[in-house]
Design a protein around this motif. Sequence first.
Motif, PDB file in Angstrom:
ATOM      1  N   GLU A 127      -3.474  -0.679  -3.543  1.00 30.11           N
ATOM      2  CA  GLU A 127      -2.029  -0.778  -3.377  1.00 30.11           C
ATOM      3  C   GLU A 127      -1.539  -2.335  -3.857  1.00 30.11           C
ATOM      4  O   GLU A 127      -0.327  -2.502  -4.274  1.00 30.11           O
ATOM      5  N   THR A 130      -1.537  -2.360  -7.650  1.00 30.89           N
ATOM      6  CA  THR A 130      -0.025  -1.623  -8.033  1.00 30.89           C
ATOM      7  C   THR A 130       0.304  -0.395  -6.954  1.00 30.89           C
ATOM      8  O   THR A 130      -0.134   0.254  -6.655  1.00 30.89           O
ATOM      9  N   PRO A 131       1.324  -0.995  -6.221  1.00 29.18           N
ATOM     10  CA  PRO A 131       1.880  -0.083  -5.287  1.00 29.18           C
ATOM     11  C   PRO A 131       2.456   0.997  -5.867  1.00 29.18           C
ATOM     12  O   PRO A 131       2.893   1.400  -6.990  1.00 29.18           O
ATOM     13  N   GLY A 132       1.809   2.202  -5.009  1.00 26.19           N
ATOM     14  CA  GLY A 132       2.005   3.848  -5.673  1.00 26.19           C
ATOM     15  C   GLY A 132       1.045   4.328  -6.266  1.00 26.19           C
ATOM     16  O   GLY A 132       0.969   5.272  -6.515  1.00 26.19           O
ATOM     17  N   ALA A 133       0.139   3.415  -6.765  1.00 26.15           N
ATOM     18  CA  ALA A 133      -1.069   3.830  -7.627  1.00 26.15           C
ATOM     19  C   ALA A 133      -2.271   4.967  -6.661  1.00 26.15           C
ATOM     20  O   ALA A 133      -2.725   5.844  -7.220  1.00 26.15           O
ATOM     21  N   ASP A 135      -1.354   7.200  -4.385  1.00 24.13           N
ATOM     22  CA  ASP A 135      -0.899   8.498  -3.962  1.00 24.13           C
ATOM     23  C   ASP A 135      -0.713   9.235  -5.618  1.00 24.13           C
ATOM     24  O   ASP A 135      -0.598  10.407  -5.551  1.00 24.13           O
ATOM     25  N   HIS A 136      -0.873   8.564  -6.694  1.00 24.55           N
ATOM     26  CA  HIS A 136      -0.748   8.884  -8.072  1.00 24.55           C
ATOM     27  C   HIS A 136      -2.070   9.559  -8.582  1.00 24.55           C
ATOM     28  O   HIS A 136      -2.127  10.475  -9.332  1.00 24.55           O
ATOM     29  N   HIS A 208       6.039   4.397 -10.361  1.00 26.57           N
ATOM     30  CA  HIS A 208       5.441   3.157  -9.811  1.00 26.57           C
ATOM     31  C   HIS A 208       5.032   2.082 -10.718  1.00 26.57           C
ATOM     32  O   HIS A 208       5.017   0.756 -10.536  1.00 26.57           O
ATOM     33  N   ASP A 210       7.555   1.818 -13.529  1.00 21.41           N
ATOM     34  CA  ASP A 210       8.880   1.785 -14.104  1.00 21.41           C
ATOM     35  C   ASP A 210       9.164   0.161 -14.550  1.00 21.41           C
ATOM     36  O   ASP A 210       9.674  -0.198 -15.340  1.00 21.41           O
ATOM     37  N   TYR A 220       3.969  -5.554  -9.422  1.00 16.52           N
ATOM     38  CA  TYR A 220       4.744  -4.131  -9.505  1.00 16.52           C
ATOM     39  C   TYR A 220       5.349  -3.977  -8.288  1.00 16.52           C
ATOM     40  O   TYR A 220       4.948  -4.285  -7.270  1.00 16.52           O
ATOM     41  N   GLY A 221       6.154  -2.644  -8.208  1.00 18.16           N
ATOM     42  CA  GLY A 221       6.586  -2.440  -7.122  1.00 18.16           C
ATOM     43  C   GLY A 221       8.212  -2.378  -6.939  1.00 18.16           C
ATOM     44  O   GLY A 221       8.592  -3.101  -7.814  1.00 18.16           O
TER      45      GLY A 221
END
Length: 221
Positions: A127, A130-133, A135-136, A208, A210, A220-221
């Motif tokens: 995280e 790359t925050p969000g990675a 859970d992806h 995440h 974008d 990122y984030g």
Amino acid sequence: MNLSATERSTLGRKPDRAATDRADLHAVLDEGWVCHLGVVRDGAPVVLPTAYGRDGETLYLHGSTGARYLRDDELPCCVTVTHLDGIVHARAVMHFSMNYRSAVVHGVAHRVHDPERHLHGLRTIIEHLTPGAWDHARRPSRRELAATAVFALDLGEASVKTRSGPPSDDEADVTADLAWAGVVPVRTVTGSPEPAPDLGGHHRLPAHLDRAGDPVDHRYG
């Protein structure tokens, strides 16, 4: 909270560049992606670049369980993170410098054995990159977890050193003014995401990512 002031974490040169607030330490660590982990292996120093992640006052590090230097439960180490913000051009070559922010953490990193914290440490590292990675993408398998060592390093003993601003030329050189002087800024930005060549055509850029390529935000984030 202020940073600790141990013998190792007290600046000997240019003490006026030291930051004393613990928030400054967090900021340097949070903005970086790569740290340099210094350890002693077979009686010689080794410095390794690696990913990391911070959760509160704990820095999480990871590595292969097959690495000899990671087989013990305690890892005496030094971790550094540096941001280069500019090259300082002075009128005299001996006054050339860099504008930077750097953090140095001393201590003993402890191997994480608790399964939940082990997973938490890995998530913290992912995280941070790359925050969000987390859970992806697919979660790690048992085999992958068994092959990955996670260490936790307390941030209790650390220092932060920074430099900013124009060159510090001697007065005589400023008066003579025979050479250009100033700062060339250095920035790190992310580019536009490039899909893997074997990625299925049905995939769209995940939410995440974008903001990847945004020149304003370093992360990122």
